[in-house]
Design a protein around this motif. Structure first.
Motif, PDB file in Angstrom:
ATOM      1  N   MET A 163      25.881  37.042  51.178  1.00 14.96           N
ATOM      2  CA  MET A 163      26.476  35.724  50.968  1.00 14.96           C
ATOM      3  C   MET A 163      26.140  35.229  49.548  1.00 14.96           C
ATOM      4  N   THR A 164      27.165  34.778  48.837  1.00 17.40           N
ATOM      5  CA  THR A 164      26.947  34.285  47.472  1.00 17.40           C
ATOM      6  C   THR A 164      26.446  32.841  47.503  1.00 17.40           C
ATOM      7  N   GLU A 165      25.981  32.362  46.363  1.00 18.96           N
ATOM      8  CA  GLU A 165      25.511  30.974  46.294  1.00 18.96           C
ATOM      9  C   GLU A 165      26.639  29.994  46.576  1.00 18.96           C
ATOM     10  N   THR A 166      27.838  30.289  46.096  1.00 20.12           N
ATOM     11  CA  THR A 166      28.953  29.363  46.342  1.00 20.12           C
ATOM     12  C   THR A 166      29.426  29.448  47.789  1.00 20.12           C
ATOM     13  N   GLN A 167      29.331  30.623  48.397  1.00 20.48           N
ATOM     14  CA  GLN A 167      29.644  30.720  49.828  1.00 20.48           C
ATOM     15  C   GLN A 167      28.618  29.945  50.643  1.00 20.48           C
ATOM     16  N   ARG A 168      27.374  29.940  50.196  1.00 22.92           N
ATOM     17  CA  ARG A 168      26.329  29.181  50.892  1.00 22.92           C
ATOM     18  C   ARG A 168      26.638  27.681  50.834  1.00 22.92           C
ATOM     19  N   ILE A 169      27.222  27.230  49.738  1.00 23.76           N
ATOM     20  CA  ILE A 169      27.614  25.817  49.645  1.00 23.76           C
ATOM     21  C   ILE A 169      28.592  25.478  50.763  1.00 23.76           C
ATOM     22  N   GLY A 224      42.053  36.244  48.523  1.00 22.85           N
ATOM     23  CA  GLY A 224      40.640  36.022  48.265  1.00 22.85           C
ATOM     24  C   GLY A 224      39.751  36.883  49.138  1.00 22.85           C
ATOM     25  N   ILE A 225      40.130  37.026  50.395  1.00 23.82           N
ATOM     26  CA  ILE A 225      39.360  37.885  51.306  1.00 23.82           C
ATOM     27  C   ILE A 225      39.438  39.338  50.832  1.00 23.82           C
ATOM     28  N   LEU A 226      40.624  39.761  50.416  1.00 22.07           N
ATOM     29  CA  LEU A 226      40.809  41.149  49.994  1.00 22.07           C
ATOM     30  C   LEU A 226      40.187  41.453  48.632  1.00 22.07           C
ATOM     31  N   LYS A 227      39.910  40.435  47.832  1.00 18.19           N
ATOM     32  CA  LYS A 227      39.309  40.703  46.519  1.00 18.19           C
ATOM     33  C   LYS A 227      37.918  41.301  46.662  1.00 18.19           C
ATOM     34  N   ASN A 228      37.289  41.096  47.809  1.00 26.41           N
ATOM     35  CA  ASN A 228      35.963  41.651  48.044  1.00 26.41           C
ATOM     36  C   ASN A 228      36.003  43.039  48.669  1.00 26.41           C
ATOM     37  N   GLY A 229      37.196  43.568  48.891  1.00 24.97           N
ATOM     38  CA  GLY A 229      37.317  44.913  49.433  1.00 24.97           C
ATOM     39  C   GLY A 229      38.437  45.007  50.441  1.00 24.97           C
ATOM     40  N   PRO A 230      38.850  46.235  50.762  1.00 21.70           N
ATOM     41  CA  PRO A 230      39.946  46.447  51.708  1.00 21.70           C
ATOM     42  C   PRO A 230      39.565  45.991  53.117  1.00 21.70           C
ATOM     43  N   HIS A 231      40.561  45.501  53.844  1.00 25.37           N
ATOM     44  CA  HIS A 231      40.342  45.037  55.219  1.00 25.37           C
ATOM     45  C   HIS A 231      41.583  45.285  56.058  1.00 25.37           C
ATOM     46  N   THR A 232      41.379  45.410  57.354  1.00 25.67           N
ATOM     47  CA  THR A 232      42.479  45.435  58.307  1.00 25.67           C
ATOM     48  C   THR A 232      42.860  43.983  58.627  1.00 25.67           C
ATOM     49  N   GLY A 233      43.995  43.805  59.260  1.00 22.55           N
ATOM     50  CA  GLY A 233      44.384  42.465  59.701  1.00 22.55           C
ATOM     51  C   GLY A 233      43.360  41.882  60.659  1.00 22.55           C
ATOM     52  N   TYR A 234      42.838  42.722  61.533  1.00 21.64           N
ATOM     53  CA  TYR A 234      41.821  42.281  62.486  1.00 21.64           C
ATOM     54  C   TYR A 234      40.572  41.777  61.752  1.00 21.64           C
ATOM     55  N   GLU A 235      40.142  42.502  60.737  1.00 24.69           N
ATOM     56  CA  GLU A 235      38.961  42.084  59.964  1.00 24.69           C
ATOM     57  C   GLU A 235      39.226  40.780  59.211  1.00 24.69           C
ATOM     58  N   ILE A 236      40.437  40.629  58.688  1.00 24.97           N
ATOM     59  CA  ILE A 236      40.804  39.377  58.001  1.00 24.97           C
ATOM     60  C   ILE A 236      40.732  38.221  58.991  1.00 24.97           C
ATOM     61  N   ASP A 282      46.033  44.935  41.259  1.00 28.86           N
ATOM     62  CA  ASP A 282      45.673  44.214  40.028  1.00 28.86           C
ATOM     63  C   ASP A 282      46.535  42.964  39.871  1.00 28.86           C
ATOM     64  N   THR A 283      47.819  43.077  40.205  1.00 33.28           N
ATOM     65  CA  THR A 283      48.710  41.909  40.138  1.00 33.28           C
ATOM     66  C   THR A 283      48.269  40.852  41.142  1.00 33.28           C
ATOM     67  N   GLY A 284      47.885  41.291  42.332  1.00 35.11           N
ATOM     68  CA  GLY A 284      47.375  40.360  43.342  1.00 35.11           C
ATOM     69  C   GLY A 284      46.125  39.655  42.868  1.00 35.11           C
ATOM     70  N   MET A 285      45.251  40.383  42.206  1.00 34.41           N
ATOM     71  CA  MET A 285      44.024  39.786  41.670  1.00 34.41           C
ATOM     72  C   MET A 285      44.364  38.739  40.612  1.00 34.41           C
ATOM     73  N   THR A 286      45.341  39.029  39.767  1.00 28.94           N
ATOM     74  CA  THR A 286      45.767  38.064  38.735  1.00 28.94           C
ATOM     75  C   THR A 286      46.329  36.803  39.383  1.00 28.94           C
ATOM     76  N   VAL A 287      47.175  36.977  40.393  1.00 27.41           N
ATOM     77  CA  VAL A 287      47.758  35.832  41.107  1.00 27.41           C
ATOM     78  C   VAL A 287      46.649  35.014  41.778  1.00 27.41           C
ATOM     79  N   PHE A 288      45.700  35.701  42.411  1.00 20.54           N
ATOM     80  CA  PHE A 288      44.597  34.994  43.067  1.00 20.54           C
ATOM     81  C   PHE A 288      43.748  34.227  42.054  1.00 20.54           C
ATOM     82  N   GLN A 289      43.385  34.857  40.951  1.00 18.80           N
ATOM     83  CA  GLN A 289      42.546  34.196  39.940  1.00 18.80           C
ATOM     84  C   GLN A 289      43.252  32.968  39.364  1.00 18.80           C
ATOM     85  N   LYS A 290      44.562  33.056  39.177  1.00 17.44           N
ATOM     86  CA  LYS A 290      45.336  31.897  38.689  1.00 17.44           C
ATOM     87  C   LYS A 290      45.284  30.772  39.716  1.00 17.44           C
TER      88      LYS A 290
END
Length: 179
Positions: free
Chosen positions: A148-154, A16-28, A80-88
């Motif tokens: 920040m999205t509306e659902t993240q604000r929740i 889920g964190i990576l779906k918004n863009g690439p990150h290092t382990g430190y950033e995660i 793309d496979t990771g995105m499919t797994v995450f969305q499921k």
């Protein structure tokens, strides 16, 4: 339907964190510790083993960036496979929250403790919750500026409300002791 629910685990959270863009382990880790720590308990030690498994499963890719005078940096990106797994996983029925509270367990069994000990528990927890509330609130403008999205604000508002309600209960309990 709750019987079929499966709580999101570290692998789905990282995807889920990576779906918004690439990150290092430190950033995660930074996202886990600043944005998600009021509702997801993660340790730094789970990040790299999870990323390694996700990479082996083809759910993320790793790009190594060479740095001068520093260790090489690994940047992870969802596939793309990771995105499919995450969305499921995201669409699975939610499960009930699991609350594990050391202070509540100690208070529950503390009928034989002195008032000083009980006050110590209450004071420690009031301090911890106050610190967590302040840290969460201090991040709001940064997160808003970062989109920040509306659902993240929740989730932010939920955390603030939870800490405030907990503090009200703890402070009311503490006021019953004249110590």
């Amino acid at each position: 339907m709750e019987g079929n629910s499966v709580a999101m685990k570290g692998r789905e959270i990282i995807l889920g964190i990576l779906k918004n863009g690439p990150h290092t382990g430190y950033e995660i880790n930074d996202i886990l510790q600043t944005r998600l720590n009021h509702f997801f308990d993660a340790t730094f030690g789970m990040i790299y083993p999870t990323l390694k498994k996700l990479e082996a499963e083809g759910l993320v890719t790793k790009q190594q960036v060479t740095q001068t005078d520093k260790p090489n940096k690994n940047i992870y990106q969802i596939t793309d496979t990771g995105m499919t797994v995450f969305q499921k996983a995201l669409r699975e029925p939610t499960s009930d929250d699991i609350l594990k509270s050391d202070v509540l367990m100690r208070l529950y069994f503390s009928e034989d403790l002195a008032d000083n000990d009980i006050c110590t528990f209450l004071d420690e927890e009031i301090r911890r919750k106050s610190d967590k509330l302040a840290a969460l609130q201090a991040q709001l403008q940064t997160w808003l500026d970062q989109g920040m999205t509306e659902t993240q604000r929740i989730t932010f508002d939920y955390g603030v409300a939870s800490y405030n309600a907990t503090l009200a209960v703890l402070k009311a309990a503490r006021s019953k002791y004249n110590i």
